[in-house]
Scaffold this motif. Structure first.
Motif, PDB file in Angstrom:
ATOM      1  N   ASN A 152      -0.113   8.432  -3.631  1.00 28.14           N
ATOM      2  CA  ASN A 152      -0.204   9.366  -4.752  1.00 28.14           C
ATOM      3  C   ASN A 152      -1.337  10.378  -4.632  1.00 28.14           C
ATOM      4  O   ASN A 152      -1.300  11.427  -5.274  1.00 28.14           O
ATOM      5  N   SER A 153      -2.348  10.074  -3.844  1.00 26.92           N
ATOM      6  CA  SER A 153      -3.416  11.038  -3.585  1.00 26.92           C
ATOM      7  C   SER A 153      -4.204  10.554  -2.377  1.00 26.92           C
ATOM      8  O   SER A 153      -3.961   9.466  -1.850  1.00 26.92           O
ATOM      9  N   ALA A 154      -5.154  11.363  -1.947  1.00 25.89           N
ATOM     10  CA  ALA A 154      -6.027  10.983  -0.839  1.00 25.89           C
ATOM     11  C   ALA A 154      -7.328  11.761  -0.982  1.00 25.89           C
ATOM     12  O   ALA A 154      -7.313  12.933  -1.352  1.00 25.89           O
ATOM     13  N   VAL A 155      -8.448  11.101  -0.705  1.00 22.06           N
ATOM     14  CA  VAL A 155      -9.754  11.754  -0.809  1.00 22.06           C
ATOM     15  C   VAL A 155     -10.636  11.348   0.361  1.00 22.06           C
ATOM     16  O   VAL A 155     -10.524  10.245   0.892  1.00 22.06           O
ATOM     17  N   PHE A 156     -11.526  12.260   0.755  1.00 22.56           N
ATOM     18  CA  PHE A 156     -12.561  11.974   1.739  1.00 22.56           C
ATOM     19  C   PHE A 156     -13.804  11.423   1.047  1.00 22.56           C
ATOM     20  O   PHE A 156     -14.082  11.753  -0.114  1.00 22.56           O
ATOM     21  N   SER A 157     -14.572  10.629   1.778  1.00 22.81           N
ATOM     22  CA  SER A 157     -15.936  10.337   1.358  1.00 22.81           C
ATOM     23  C   SER A 157     -16.769  11.597   1.558  1.00 22.81           C
ATOM     24  O   SER A 157     -16.339  12.556   2.214  1.00 22.81           O
ATOM     25  N   LEU A 158     -17.974  11.610   0.998  1.00 22.62           N
ATOM     26  CA  LEU A 158     -18.804  12.813   1.033  1.00 22.62           C
ATOM     27  C   LEU A 158     -19.094  13.270   2.459  1.00 22.62           C
ATOM     28  O   LEU A 158     -19.201  14.467   2.737  1.00 22.62           O
ATOM     29  N   ASP A 159     -19.203  12.321   3.405  1.00 27.00           N
ATOM     30  CA  ASP A 159     -19.511  12.666   4.794  1.00 27.00           C
ATOM     31  C   ASP A 159     -18.263  12.818   5.663  1.00 27.00           C
ATOM     32  O   ASP A 159     -18.373  12.966   6.888  1.00 27.00           O
ATOM     33  N   ASP A 160     -17.075  12.777   5.053  1.00 29.19           N
ATOM     34  CA  ASP A 160     -15.791  12.947   5.754  1.00 29.19           C
ATOM     35  C   ASP A 160     -15.461  11.807   6.715  1.00 29.19           C
ATOM     36  O   ASP A 160     -14.510  11.917   7.497  1.00 29.19           O
ATOM     37  N   VAL A 161     -16.194  10.709   6.657  1.00 30.66           N
ATOM     38  CA  VAL A 161     -15.961   9.602   7.583  1.00 30.66           C
ATOM     39  C   VAL A 161     -14.850   8.683   7.092  1.00 30.66           C
ATOM     40  O   VAL A 161     -14.084   8.131   7.880  1.00 30.66           O
ATOM     41  N   LEU A 162     -14.727   8.527   5.771  1.00 28.42           N
ATOM     42  CA  LEU A 162     -13.773   7.589   5.187  1.00 28.42           C
ATOM     43  C   LEU A 162     -12.732   8.322   4.349  1.00 28.42           C
ATOM     44  O   LEU A 162     -12.974   9.415   3.840  1.00 28.42           O
ATOM     45  N   VAL A 163     -11.577   7.675   4.186  1.00 27.76           N
ATOM     46  CA  VAL A 163     -10.490   8.201   3.363  1.00 27.76           C
ATOM     47  C   VAL A 163      -9.986   7.092   2.452  1.00 27.76           C
ATOM     48  O   VAL A 163      -9.820   5.945   2.887  1.00 27.76           O
ATOM     49  N   LEU A 164      -9.744   7.425   1.185  1.00 31.38           N
ATOM     50  CA  LEU A 164      -9.110   6.514   0.230  1.00 31.38           C
ATOM     51  C   LEU A 164      -7.695   6.990  -0.060  1.00 31.38           C
ATOM     52  O   LEU A 164      -7.469   8.187  -0.275  1.00 31.38           O
ATOM     53  N   GLN A 191       0.560  -2.731 -10.909  1.00 29.24           N
ATOM     54  CA  GLN A 191       1.215  -1.483 -11.283  1.00 29.24           C
ATOM     55  C   GLN A 191       0.827  -0.420 -10.263  1.00 29.24           C
ATOM     56  O   GLN A 191      -0.203  -0.545  -9.590  1.00 29.24           O
ATOM     57  N   PRO A 192       1.623   0.641 -10.128  1.00 26.97           N
ATOM     58  CA  PRO A 192       1.264   1.709  -9.190  1.00 26.97           C
ATOM     59  C   PRO A 192      -0.133   2.254  -9.468  1.00 26.97           C
ATOM     60  O   PRO A 192      -0.545   2.387 -10.622  1.00 26.97           O
ATOM     61  N   VAL A 193      -0.863   2.569  -8.401  1.00 29.21           N
ATOM     62  CA  VAL A 193      -2.196   3.155  -8.524  1.00 29.21           C
ATOM     63  C   VAL A 193      -2.046   4.668  -8.429  1.00 29.21           C
ATOM     64  O   VAL A 193      -1.575   5.198  -7.422  1.00 29.21           O
ATOM     65  N   THR A 194      -2.423   5.357  -9.496  1.00 25.15           N
ATOM     66  CA  THR A 194      -2.172   6.797  -9.590  1.00 25.15           C
ATOM     67  C   THR A 194      -3.248   7.643  -8.924  1.00 25.15           C
ATOM     68  O   THR A 194      -2.976   8.759  -8.479  1.00 25.15           O
ATOM     69  N   SER A 195      -4.492   7.139  -8.870  1.00 21.86           N
ATOM     70  CA  SER A 195      -5.561   7.909  -8.228  1.00 21.86           C
ATOM     71  C   SER A 195      -6.682   6.974  -7.807  1.00 21.86           C
ATOM     72  O   SER A 195      -6.800   5.848  -8.307  1.00 21.86           O
ATOM     73  N   ALA A 196      -7.513   7.452  -6.892  1.00 26.38           N
ATOM     74  CA  ALA A 196      -8.708   6.719  -6.472  1.00 26.38           C
ATOM     75  C   ALA A 196      -9.725   7.721  -5.954  1.00 26.38           C
ATOM     76  O   ALA A 196      -9.361   8.668  -5.251  1.00 26.38           O
ATOM     77  N   VAL A 197     -10.995   7.527  -6.315  1.00 24.39           N
ATOM     78  CA  VAL A 197     -12.059   8.431  -5.877  1.00 24.39           C
ATOM     79  C   VAL A 197     -13.318   7.637  -5.560  1.00 24.39           C
ATOM     80  O   VAL A 197     -13.541   6.551  -6.100  1.00 24.39           O
ATOM     81  N   PHE A 198     -14.139   8.197  -4.670  1.00 28.35           N
ATOM     82  CA  PHE A 198     -15.467   7.665  -4.397  1.00 28.35           C
ATOM     83  C   PHE A 198     -16.455   8.186  -5.436  1.00 28.35           C
ATOM     84  O   PHE A 198     -16.329   9.325  -5.911  1.00 28.35           O
ATOM     85  N   SER A 199     -17.468   7.386  -5.766  1.00 23.74           N
ATOM     86  CA  SER A 199     -18.610   7.928  -6.499  1.00 23.74           C
ATOM     87  C   SER A 199     -19.372   8.858  -5.564  1.00 23.74           C
ATOM     88  O   SER A 199     -19.213   8.793  -4.338  1.00 23.74           O
ATOM     89  N   PRO A 200     -20.204   9.767  -6.095  1.00 24.53           N
ATOM     90  CA  PRO A 200     -20.888  10.745  -5.239  1.00 24.53           C
ATOM     91  C   PRO A 200     -21.664  10.125  -4.080  1.00 24.53           C
ATOM     92  O   PRO A 200     -21.699  10.681  -2.985  1.00 24.53           O
ATOM     93  N   GLY A 201     -22.269   8.962  -4.297  1.00 26.11           N
ATOM     94  CA  GLY A 201     -23.020   8.318  -3.226  1.00 26.11           C
ATOM     95  C   GLY A 201     -22.218   7.329  -2.414  1.00 26.11           C
ATOM     96  O   GLY A 201     -22.724   6.755  -1.443  1.00 26.11           O
ATOM     97  N   GLY A 202     -20.961   7.110  -2.798  1.00 26.06           N
ATOM     98  CA  GLY A 202     -20.100   6.196  -2.070  1.00 26.06           C
ATOM     99  C   GLY A 202     -20.283   4.734  -2.407  1.00 26.06           C
ATOM    100  O   GLY A 202     -19.652   3.867  -1.791  1.00 26.06           O
ATOM    101  N   GLU A 203     -21.130   4.419  -3.417  1.00 24.65           N
ATOM    102  CA  GLU A 203     -21.378   3.014  -3.749  1.00 24.65           C
ATOM    103  C   GLU A 203     -20.236   2.387  -4.529  1.00 24.65           C
ATOM    104  O   GLU A 203     -20.063   1.168  -4.532  1.00 24.65           O
ATOM    105  N   LEU A 204     -19.446   3.227  -5.224  1.00 21.53           N
ATOM    106  CA  LEU A 204     -18.369   2.739  -6.076  1.00 21.53           C
ATOM    107  C   LEU A 204     -17.058   3.437  -5.742  1.00 21.53           C
ATOM    108  O   LEU A 204     -17.045   4.559  -5.225  1.00 21.53           O
TER     109      LEU A 204
END
Length: 290
Positions: A152-164, A191-204
């Motif tokens: 349903n979506s995709a995001v990079f971590s702040l340093d572009d190393v990881l993807v959710l 249930q389906p997961v509609t979105s996922a994001v990293f916290s700015p520092g990547g801790e959460l």
């Protein structure tokens, strides 16, 4: 709705997604009317239409310098555009003449974003895959395959190393963007997961699913559940200091939550016909320009 500063009105069908430019001066919107549109963030004035898709446009995003926009559509393509002109961004493949940047998929595309360096586009597809594309050549670098349902979506971590990648298979997967290796699976509610994001520092990691949003530590431990919406939660976002989470829901509301305690700090409702996207503006005073 209280404290509504601006309304961007002009699309001919449902609005799916919105993005704020890096300098806070512009807003991009994506719609079921097959277009994306550019707006002045200070006045709400319409500035530019991006036309070319033949299906619903599900997402929009700016490049880090704000000069390019990328759109993802139900027509199974991702397109890159020049923000200034509204025309297709041109690239070269080998010795071929310059051509419009279009990445073709095997199913509808839910999301496309730029890496922070601007060299890669990440897309999420209804066929259960995510893909990484080279902006310069338009070629696919690699696919992230493993989900058993639409991504349903995709995001990079702040340093572009990881993807959710959140999926209808009720999970979020964490990938290494450089080699495509699967690093962790966050198992969500059933249930389906509609979105996922990293916290700015990547801790959460914040995922939205059903009537709730769930906070995980980077190691995969559930550290908080945000309950209160009465409709499916479609989107979530962290504030820049990660202390506040915003969620958008089919119950026609946006809610603000404390990241630490999980309590609802504020509910904004009244003007929506279902809220499908929420973002924090990177600058204070957004919508209150002199």
């Amino acid at each position: 709705m209280e404290d509504c500063y601006l309304t961007f009105d002009g699309h001919d069908a449902r609005l799916r997604h919105a993005a704020v430019s890096p300098n806070g001066q512009f807003v991009l919107t994506a719609s079921d009317d097959s277009t994306a549109r550019l707006w002045d963030a200070c006045t709400g004035s319409f500035l530019q239409r991006f036309s070319g898709h033949t299906g619903r446009v599900y997402s929009v995003a700016f490049s880090a310098n704000g000069s390019l926009a990328v759109t993802a559509s139900d027509d199974q393509t991702v397109r890159i555009w020049s923000v200034d002109s509204g025309s297709s961004f041109l690239h070269r493949r080998g010795v071929n003449a310059a051509q419009a940047w279009i990445a073709r998929h095997n199913a509808g595309v839910k999301t496309a974003i730029f890496s922070s360096c601007g060299l890669i586009v990440l897309s999420a597809c209804s066929d259960g895959s995510a893909s990484l594309w080279d902006v310069e050549s338009g070629e696919k670098q690699r696919s992230l395959i493993g989900h058993a349902g639409p991504v349903n979506s995709a995001v990079f971590s702040l340093d572009d190393v990881l993807v959710l990648t959140p999926s209808d298979d009720c999970s979020v997967r964490l990938w290494n963007a450089h080699d495509g290796a699967l690093m962790r699976i966050f198992q969500g509610p059933e249930q389906p997961v509609t979105s996922a994001v990293f916290s700015p520092g990547g801790e959460l990691v914040l995922m939205t699913s059903g009537l709730k949003a769930v906070l995980f530590s980077a190691s995969g431990e559930c550290v908080g559940i945000l309950l209160g919406h009465e409709g499916c939660v479609r989107s979530g976002a962290f504030s820049a200091d990660r202390n506040v989470v915003a969620t958008a829901s089919d119950d026609c509301s946006v809610r603000l939550w404390s990241t630490e305690g999980g309590e609802c700090l504020r509910t904004m409702a009244g003007r929506y016909k279902g809220a499908s996207s929420v973002v924090f503006c990177p600058f204070p005073g957004f919508g209150r320009c002199e």
